[in-house]
Design a protein around this motif. Structure first.
Motif, PDB file in Angstrom:
ATOM      1  N   GLU A   1      12.132 -98.762  25.336  1.00 38.93           N
ATOM      2  CA  GLU A   1      10.850 -99.146  25.952  1.00 38.93           C
ATOM      3  C   GLU A   1       9.691 -98.596  25.115  1.00 38.93           C
ATOM      4  N   ALA A   2       9.884 -97.402  24.572  1.00 36.69           N
ATOM      5  CA  ALA A   2       8.777 -96.754  23.835  1.00 36.69           C
ATOM      6  C   ALA A   2       8.362 -97.569  22.616  1.00 36.69           C
ATOM      7  N   MET A   3       9.376 -98.210  21.984  1.00 36.89           N
ATOM      8  CA  MET A   3       9.059 -98.963  20.765  1.00 36.89           C
ATOM      9  C   MET A   3       8.151-100.159  21.075  1.00 36.89           C
ATOM     10  N   LYS A   4       8.129-100.558  22.347  1.00 39.97           N
ATOM     11  CA  LYS A   4       7.274-101.700  22.719  1.00 39.97           C
ATOM     12  C   LYS A   4       5.809-101.281  22.819  1.00 39.97           C
ATOM     13  N   ALA A   5       5.589 -99.975  22.956  1.00 40.20           N
ATOM     14  CA  ALA A   5       4.227 -99.520  23.322  1.00 40.20           C
ATOM     15  C   ALA A   5       3.515 -98.935  22.109  1.00 40.20           C
ATOM     16  N   LYS A   6       2.187 -99.063  22.109  1.00 35.22           N
ATOM     17  CA  LYS A   6       1.410 -98.446  21.018  1.00 35.22           C
ATOM     18  C   LYS A   6       1.291 -96.941  21.282  1.00 35.22           C
ATOM     19  N   ARG A   7       1.039 -96.612  22.581  1.00 37.91           N
ATOM     20  CA  ARG A   7       0.830 -95.194  22.885  1.00 37.91           C
ATOM     21  C   ARG A   7       1.786 -94.792  24.022  1.00 37.91           C
ATOM     22  N   ILE A   8       2.086 -93.529  24.097  1.00 39.41           N
ATOM     23  CA  ILE A   8       2.945 -93.014  25.182  1.00 39.41           C
ATOM     24  C   ILE A   8       2.219 -91.864  25.861  1.00 39.41           C
ATOM     25  N   LEU A   9       2.183 -91.921  27.194  1.00 38.13           N
ATOM     26  CA  LEU A   9       1.569 -90.835  27.957  1.00 38.13           C
ATOM     27  C   LEU A   9       2.613 -90.223  28.886  1.00 38.13           C
ATOM     28  N   VAL A  10       2.867 -88.928  28.709  1.00 40.50           N
ATOM     29  CA  VAL A  10       3.806 -88.227  29.589  1.00 40.50           C
ATOM     30  C   VAL A  10       2.984 -87.504  30.651  1.00 40.50           C
ATOM     31  N   VAL A  11       3.364 -87.690  31.914  1.00 37.49           N
ATOM     32  CA  VAL A  11       2.604 -87.063  33.015  1.00 37.49           C
ATOM     33  C   VAL A  11       3.576 -86.234  33.851  1.00 37.49           C
ATOM     34  N   GLU A  12       3.263 -84.961  33.975  1.00 31.72           N
ATOM     35  CA  GLU A  12       4.128 -84.079  34.763  1.00 31.72           C
ATOM     36  C   GLU A  12       3.293 -83.119  35.585  1.00 31.72           C
ATOM     37  N   MET A  13       3.917 -82.616  36.646  1.00 27.25           N
ATOM     38  CA  MET A  13       3.301 -81.509  37.411  1.00 27.25           C
ATOM     39  C   MET A  13       3.818 -80.202  36.816  1.00 27.25           C
ATOM     40  N   SER A  14       3.578 -80.064  35.522  1.00 32.18           N
ATOM     41  CA  SER A  14       3.946 -78.836  34.810  1.00 32.18           C
ATOM     42  C   SER A  14       3.097 -78.803  33.547  1.00 32.18           C
ATOM     43  N   MET A  15       3.311 -77.802  32.717  1.00 32.64           N
ATOM     44  CA  MET A  15       2.515 -77.698  31.487  1.00 32.64           C
ATOM     45  C   MET A  15       3.195 -78.466  30.349  1.00 32.64           C
ATOM     46  N   GLY A  16       4.178 -79.270  30.686  1.00 34.40           N
ATOM     47  CA  GLY A  16       4.836 -80.084  29.655  1.00 34.40           C
ATOM     48  C   GLY A  16       6.243 -79.619  29.397  1.00 34.40           C
ATOM     49  N   GLN A  17       7.220 -80.167  30.160  1.00 34.33           N
ATOM     50  CA  GLN A  17       8.620 -79.765  29.949  1.00 34.33           C
ATOM     51  C   GLN A  17       9.480 -80.982  29.601  1.00 34.33           C
ATOM     52  N   MET A  18       9.401 -82.016  30.458  1.00 28.71           N
ATOM     53  CA  MET A  18      10.144 -83.234  30.097  1.00 28.71           C
ATOM     54  C   MET A  18       9.590 -83.784  28.776  1.00 28.71           C
ATOM     55  N   LEU A  19       8.361 -83.415  28.505  1.00 32.06           N
ATOM     56  CA  LEU A  19       7.686 -83.814  27.266  1.00 32.06           C
ATOM     57  C   LEU A  19       8.603 -83.614  26.055  1.00 32.06           C
ATOM     58  N   GLU A  20       9.327 -82.510  26.063  1.00 27.65           N
ATOM     59  CA  GLU A  20      10.199 -82.209  24.912  1.00 27.65           C
ATOM     60  C   GLU A  20      11.296 -83.261  24.766  1.00 27.65           C
ATOM     61  N   ASP A  21      11.851 -83.709  25.905  1.00 24.43           N
ATOM     62  CA  ASP A  21      12.909 -84.732  25.821  1.00 24.43           C
ATOM     63  C   ASP A  21      12.321 -86.079  25.404  1.00 24.43           C
ATOM     64  N   VAL A  22      11.090 -86.352  25.845  1.00 21.37           N
ATOM     65  CA  VAL A  22      10.454 -87.611  25.434  1.00 21.37           C
ATOM     66  C   VAL A  22      10.271 -87.601  23.919  1.00 21.37           C
ATOM     67  N   LYS A  23       9.853 -86.447  23.385  1.00 23.26           N
ATOM     68  CA  LYS A  23       9.693 -86.342  21.929  1.00 23.26           C
ATOM     69  C   LYS A  23      11.024 -86.588  21.221  1.00 23.26           C
ATOM     70  N   LEU A  24      12.099 -86.053  21.812  1.00 20.02           N
ATOM     71  CA  LEU A  24      13.429 -86.248  21.224  1.00 20.02           C
ATOM     72  C   LEU A  24      13.807 -87.724  21.215  1.00 20.02           C
ATOM     73  N   ALA A  25      13.386 -88.434  22.284  1.00 22.89           N
ATOM     74  CA  ALA A  25      13.748 -89.861  22.367  1.00 22.89           C
ATOM     75  C   ALA A  25      12.932 -90.668  21.354  1.00 22.89           C
ATOM     76  N   VAL A  26      11.657 -90.312  21.201  1.00 26.07           N
ATOM     77  CA  VAL A  26      10.742 -91.131  20.381  1.00 26.07           C
ATOM     78  C   VAL A  26      10.817 -90.735  18.898  1.00 26.07           C
ATOM     79  N   LEU A  27      11.180 -89.478  18.651  1.00 22.52           N
ATOM     80  CA  LEU A  27      11.387 -89.003  17.266  1.00 22.52           C
ATOM     81  C   LEU A  27      10.184 -89.298  16.373  1.00 22.52           C
TER      82      LEU A  27
END
Lengths: 77, 261, 353
Positions: C297-323
């Motif tokens: 799905e990410a390859m379809k998008a120009k930009r990616i926005l990660v939204v969490e109720m934290s200071m950024g944790q799932m963010l790390e896995d999103v980075k791993l997916a998008v590389l």
């Protein structure tokens, strides 16, 4: 005549049986078992009363005690 | 010839790793004999602690757990609450029960969980090489109180049975010793009674067994027995401290009972 | 029974009952205490055994003891309590025991706050207790989904003989929503467990143990666990790709739990007002994380926005997916603050123009 059988490979040579025996039946061997322990030996078997104190005091269940059927069982452990 | 003393069915044939003369082996045998005599082996499950007896799951010939350090009473609670028909026992040392696991044993006893605890008190941490335990005697030298336990710094040894006795919930609590045959015979009776009470669903039971640690006490087995008799028994009084029925009619506090709660 | 308006915590308790769980061990801690409260009342009606432990340390070890007998067991807690359970879960995983645990996440760290948060993501998915083990972590975004995931968690736990965590942010536990309960599992039809502690009658003793003094044996247990985790990774990934159809997206929002619902509202708003095509990717299994699906799905998008109720944790896995193939922005509030749809639309508009 009551007798005890010592499993020489289980014995760790702690001498608790020797201390517990009221008849001085037990002494330690002068040869080593597989693990390198001197093991208990019923060297004075005829003196055994079948009182089971040696077996009771043994931490390794290395001693079995046999008595004649007619032997009145003084001791219940 | 009739065999009057033989190998209990509730022990596996495996030799034990315990040090020569260590009385863990005797305590294992007594638990096994109690299970045999009461015909409980096929319903029994033991819970090994972290400590010298961590490998007890190799020695008891029944279902076994190995628990996290100090948590055996919680594991026992879980097992017993899920399968009440099981005969559940925890086998724990003094570091396991009286140090990291104090909350677990106090609350299991206070909830009246219907299992049996065999509490081996040898006044030291054995497996980890001889450190001070909550039950270490004043003046006793260990690797973490190398100048002898100083009550001014490390407090006095904890008397677990007396501690648990103050709980109102019915229980069977006794302290025994295994340094000499006479004491072993009495200990066997107390352990059998504890399992009998569990089998009849009466109450929680704990037997504190004063035991020796020749290796870490730096004594021969014979000397260790003597040290236990001369030092531990005066401080850790032997006897039955609580019976389930004793609390049948609790003395009302302040009702002139004098004895108090 | 039809739809019932129910609070998340209570629905979770009822779902466990429907899944055939009759043994609960827990401890009070806001915001999940209504689960033990509910079960304390309800269990007697269904022959259940409720135990309030003296601590979460005791509770997780009771769970270990209970799971060892083959029964379906449940514990629920919240962030600080889950931290106390770390050692116990490591034992449970090492012994291949099936358990279900629920974390209704509150604000951290430390005593933190009692309001909702998502600040336990890394704890749950990357490293709760010691050693190489994994928790299957499922994140519901509604009370209905929480009920379904609890029901399924018991199946997964039994099938793979592993601990499964259902992790909901505080809102999942505290919201009331209409719920339709799955059918009652018959207790005598639950999976057989020959390995369980039931008393060595007519069989050799069973032993529940995680001590392996011999290094090759300990290694072998880790290899066995890894084999199981590889299978779970292959088969048990769950996600939802909302409004991601077609080849082009102006932006892809990545969020889970209730946060994903809020992001869907924002995506809909931008679609109607700004005529932008915003997709929302919602991982449901946080472990095993759906990397491949997210990458697609990410390859379809120009930009990616990660939204969490934290200071950024799932963010790390999103980075791993998008590389690194797409720029990734993050927006997060925590401590009990909950990003609103307006916050999300504002952040999206910032990165879109």
């Amino acid at each position: 005549m009551p007798k005890i059988v010592v499993d020489r490979q289980r014995c760790k040579g702690c001498e608790r049986c020797l201390e517990a025996c009221p008849q001085g039946v037990i002494s330690m061997s002068d040869t080593l078992n597989e693990k390198g322990y001197f093991f208990a030996v019923p060297s004075q078997q005829p003196r055994c009363l079948g009182c089971q104190l040696c077996a009771i005091n043994c931490p390794d269940v290395a001693i079995e005690v046999f008595v004649h059927g007619t032997q009145f069982q003084f001791f219940h452990a | 010839m009739k065999k009057v003393f033989g190998y209990p069915e509730s022990l596996t044939p495996s030799p034990t790793h315990y040090c020569p003369g260590c009385t863990h082996g005797i305590i294992h045998r007594m638990v096994a004999r109690a299970l045999d005599e009461l015909g409980l082996r096929e319903r029994a499950v033991g819970i090994a602690p972290v400590g010298c007896s961590v490998l007890a799951y190799n020695y008891f010939n029944c279902d076994m757990y190995e628990a996290a350090h100090g948590r055996a009473p919680a594991v026992a609670t879980g097992a017993k609450r899920c399968r009440p028909e099981l005969i559940v026992f925890t086998y724990q040392g003094d570091g396991d029960l009286a140090s990291i696991g104090t909350a677990e044993i106090i609350h299991a006893a206070n909830r009246g969980e219907k299992f049996t605890t065999i509490f081996v008190n040898n006044a030291i941490y054995g497996m980890t090489g001889g450190q001070m335990a909550p039950t270490t005697m004043p003046g006793q030298i260990t690797t973490t109180c190398p100048f002898g336990r100083d009550p001014g710094h490390e407090g006095y040894p904890i008397r677990v049975v007396e501690l648990l006795r103050t709980l109102r919930t019915p229980a069977y609590l006794a302290r025994v010793a295994v340094h000499e045959p006479l004491y072993v015979i009495q200990a066997q009776d107390a352990i059998r009674e504890a399992f009998r009470l569990q089998a009849e669903g009466v109450c929680f039971s704990l037997i504190e067994v004063l035991s020796i640690c020749p290796t870490n006490w730096g004594l021969t087995a014979k000397e260790a027995n003597k040290w236990l008799a001369e030092n531990m028994i005066p401080y850790y009084e032997l006897g039955v401290f609580k019976r389930p029925e004793a609390e049948a009619a609790p003395a009302l506090v302040g009702a002139g009972s004098g004895e108090g709660a | 029974m039809g739809k019932v308006l129910m609070k998340g915590c209570e629905a979770i308790g009822e779902a466990a009952i429907r899944a055939g769980c009759r043994n609960f061990f827990g401890y009070p801690i806001t915001p999940q205490t209504e689960v033990p409260e509910y079960l304390a009342k309800r269990f007697p009606e269904v022959g259940g055994e409720f135990v309030q432990a003296e601590s979460e340390v005791a509770a997780i070890n009771m769970l270990y003891g209970g799971a060892g007998t083959g029964k379906r067991v449940l514990t629920t807690s919240s962030s600080p309590g889950i931290s106390l359970m770390a050692e116990g879960v490591s034992y449970i995983a090492a012994c291949h025991l099936p358990v279900v645990m629920v974390n209704i996440v509150r604000a951290g760290p430390g005593l933190g706050g009692i309001l909702p948060a998502q600040s336990d993501y890394l704890q749950a998915t990357k490293g709760h207790g010691h050693g190489d083990y994994k928790l299957v972590v499922l994140a519901p975004s509604s009370v209905q989904e929480a009920v379904e995931l609890i029901y399924e968690a018991f199946e997964l736990a039994d099938h793979y003989r592993t601990p499964v965590m259902v992790m909901g942010d505080g809102m999942i536990g505290q919201m009331m929503e209409p719920v339709d309960f799955p059918p009652q599992r018959e207790l005598d039809e639950l999976p057989a467990k020959p390995w369980a502690i039931t008393g060595a009658k007519g069989r050799a003793p069973n032993i529940i143990n995680s001590l392996y003094l011999k290094e090759d044996a300990c290694h072998a247990n880790n290899v066995a666990l890894k084999k199981k985790y590889d299978e779970i990774v292959k088969k048990e990934k769950r996600w939802e790709a909302y409004a991601c159809r077609g080849e082009k997206l102006d932006a892809l929002v990545v969020a889970y739990g209730t946060m994903a619902r809020i992001c869907k509202t924002a995506a809909d708003e931008l679609k109607s007002e700004d005529k932008k095509k915003i997709g929302v990717f919602r991982p449901i299994s946080l472990w095993p994380f759906p990397y491949e699906a997210l990458a697609k799905e990410a390859m379809k998008a120009k930009r990616i926005l990660v939204v969490e109720m934290s200071m950024g944790q799932m963010l790390e896995d999103v980075k791993l997916a998008v590389l690194g193939k797409r720029p990734i922005d993050f927006y997060g509030l925590t401590g009990g603050l909950v990003p609103s749809p307006d916050d999300v639309t504002r952040e999206l508009r910032k990165i879109l123009d």
